[in-house]
Design an enzyme around this catalytic site. Structure first.
Site, PDB file in Angstrom:
ATOM      1  N   GLY A  98      27.672  31.838  42.645  1.00 61.81           N
ATOM      2  CA  GLY A  98      28.983  32.335  43.061  1.00 61.81           C
ATOM      3  C   GLY A  98      29.041  32.888  44.468  1.00 61.81           C
ATOM      4  O   GLY A  98      28.359  32.428  45.385  1.00 61.81           O
ATOM      5  N   ILE A  99      29.869  33.920  44.634  1.00 57.63           N
ATOM      6  CA  ILE A  99      30.101  34.510  45.947  1.00 57.63           C
ATOM      7  C   ILE A  99      28.825  35.139  46.500  1.00 57.63           C
ATOM      8  O   ILE A  99      28.535  35.060  47.693  1.00 57.63           O
ATOM      9  CB  ILE A  99      31.240  35.553  45.871  1.00 57.63           C
ATOM     10  N   GLY A 100      28.046  35.761  45.618  1.00 56.90           N
ATOM     11  CA  GLY A 100      26.799  36.369  46.063  1.00 56.90           C
ATOM     12  C   GLY A 100      25.829  35.354  46.625  1.00 56.90           C
ATOM     13  O   GLY A 100      25.137  35.616  47.629  1.00 56.90           O
TER      14      GLY A 100
ATOM     15  N   TYR B  83      37.828  46.381  33.935  1.00 56.89           N
ATOM     16  CA  TYR B  83      37.522  45.741  35.212  1.00 56.89           C
ATOM     17  C   TYR B  83      38.321  46.401  36.342  1.00 56.89           C
ATOM     18  O   TYR B  83      37.765  46.735  37.397  1.00 56.89           O
ATOM     19  CB  TYR B  83      37.851  44.257  35.136  1.00 56.89           C
TER      20      TYR B  83
END
Length: 419
Positions: free
Chosen positions: A129-131, A285
């Site tokens: 993902g983004i990481g 969240y």
């Protein structure tokens, strides 16, 4: 060569040229009158350029004794100083900067010409993902990156992909075990990181997160979303404080969802986690992302004097990642909106911008979205509220862990907030 920040106001009038000095100043020459000046002839502002050449460039001297610049990858040569493409207006105030990128920009675009050789970064949640895109983008520009994750097999595969996709050195990519659902694991990881980076850490990017989980508790008897997204990252950052020196940057990856947080019963119960009987995965969240922002605010105050900056970012709305894997309905929703959302490269851009942009030196305590700062929820700007939430977080950690490394904060904030 034009400034990448350029707009119509920045265009030089006819007959003017932009030139540079070796020490990083920009000056302007009128080719007709031969007049020179340090201020832009249209805007009246001064500009500065980086002292070092952009990533991938070198300079030499030609047969006539003139300085010539060479792009190593393409072999292109020019007499125009490539640093001029990265000229920035000299700032009168720390927040005096203009937007260079937006929601369509990619992490690679943000890093264009940036050399991160000799820099050290740690990214949580970086095997996908983004990481992953964040770690890859940093490594592509010479940064040594430590990928901190729970799944070590997936992390090793991620490192191999980064090397293959960027030609980064595998020696500059390392993995370390971190389970954010365990405060003990967070402490052990922090101790190991301090052994690896005995000198300093330039970028601490707190990216990992969970979304849409049913009510579950960690081994610390804390609701999972609250601990993984907020409490463990806060604890991790504080434990790593000794590695954060002047110029280090800490980035909390938050979300626009923080605007819908609800703090009902938080202060009554002295517990930031939602209880089982009123649990909502979405609200859990939202709250965790709100806590990310207020934690960044408080730590920015704490570390401002030592020159460490702490900011929070929103990567993008409904970015298609495996964050939605917890429930089929979330997976369906993310799949339906996928054609209208950011790519992972675009989603990583704001994190990369906050972690590396030169104009953000000394900029701290802000919230960034689409590669520029914006106002967060008004509640997140309430300093007293932030301190109170920070104090409750400290108490939740102290109830479960040895307080040696956080005692300074406990002494300060539990006294302020009477927790």
């Amino acid at each position: 060569m034009h400034n990448i920040d350029s707009d119509s106001e920045d265009e030089l009038p006819a007959g003017w040229e932009e030139k540079s000095t070796q020490d990083g100043n920009v000056y302007y020459v009128n080719t007709v009158s031969k007049k020179t000046q340090l201020t832009h002839p249209r805007t009246g502002r001064k500009k500065v350029i980086p002292f070092e050449l952009p990533f991938g460039w070198s300079k030499s001297v030609d047969a006539e004794g003139k300085t010539i610049y060479i792009q190593r990858e393409t072999g292109n040569r020019t007499y125009v100083d490539p640093r001029l493409a990265f000229a920035k207006e000299a700032k009168e105030h720390v927040h005096d900067f203009r937007q260079r990128f937006d929601g369509s920009s990619t992490a690679f675009q943000v890093l264009h010409g940036v050399d991160l050789s000799g820099k050290y970064a740690l990214v949580t949640g970086s095997n996908s993902g983004i990481g992953y895109e964040t770690a890859k983008s940093l490594a592509r520009h010479g940064c040594s990156v430590l990928l901190a994750n729970r799944n070590m097999e997936a992390t090793q595969q991620a490192i191999k992909r980064i090397v293959k996709e960027t030609n980064a050195s595998e020696d500059d990519l390392k993995s370390i075990y971190l389970d954010l659902a365990s405060l003990q694991s967070v402490r052990k990881c922090a101790l190991a990181v301090k052994a690896l980076f005995s000198d300093h850490l330039d970028m601490l990017i707190l990216n990992a997160g969970v979304f849409g989980l049913p009510y579950t508790e960690t081994e610390d008897n804390i609701e999972t979303t609250c601990q993984v997204n907020h409490l463990s990252h806060m604890y991790f950052a504080i434990l790593l404080e000794p590695l954060l020196k002047k110029g280090s940057r800490v980035i909390f990856v938050s979300s626009e969802s923080h605007r819908f947080a609800s703090l009902k019963n938080v202060f009554l119960l002295q517990n930031l986690a939602l209880p089982r009987d009123s649990y909502s995965s979405m609200m859990a969240y939202n709250n965790s992302k709100f806590y990310n922002i207020v934690t960044a605010k408080v730590l920015s105050e704490e570390w401002r004097a030592k020159g460490v900056t702490v900011n929070a970012v929103h990567p993008g709305n409904m970015v298609f990642t495996n964050l939605s894997k917890s429930w089929w309905l979330y997976r369906l929703a993310f799949l339906l909106v996928r054609p209208f959302t950011k790519s992972l490269q675009q989603a990583a851009a704001t994190t990369i911008y906050a972690a590396t942009a030169g104009e953000l030196d000394d900029v701290t305590g802000l919230y960034f979205n689409n590669c520029f700062y914006c106002e967060e929820n008004f509640l997140a700007r309430d300093q007293n509220l932030a301190h109170e939430l920070f104090a409750i977080s400290l108490k939740m950690i102290a109830d479960r862990m040895n307080t040696d490394y956080i005692q300074r904060y406990i002494n300060k904030y539990t006294y302020i907030c009477n927790v």
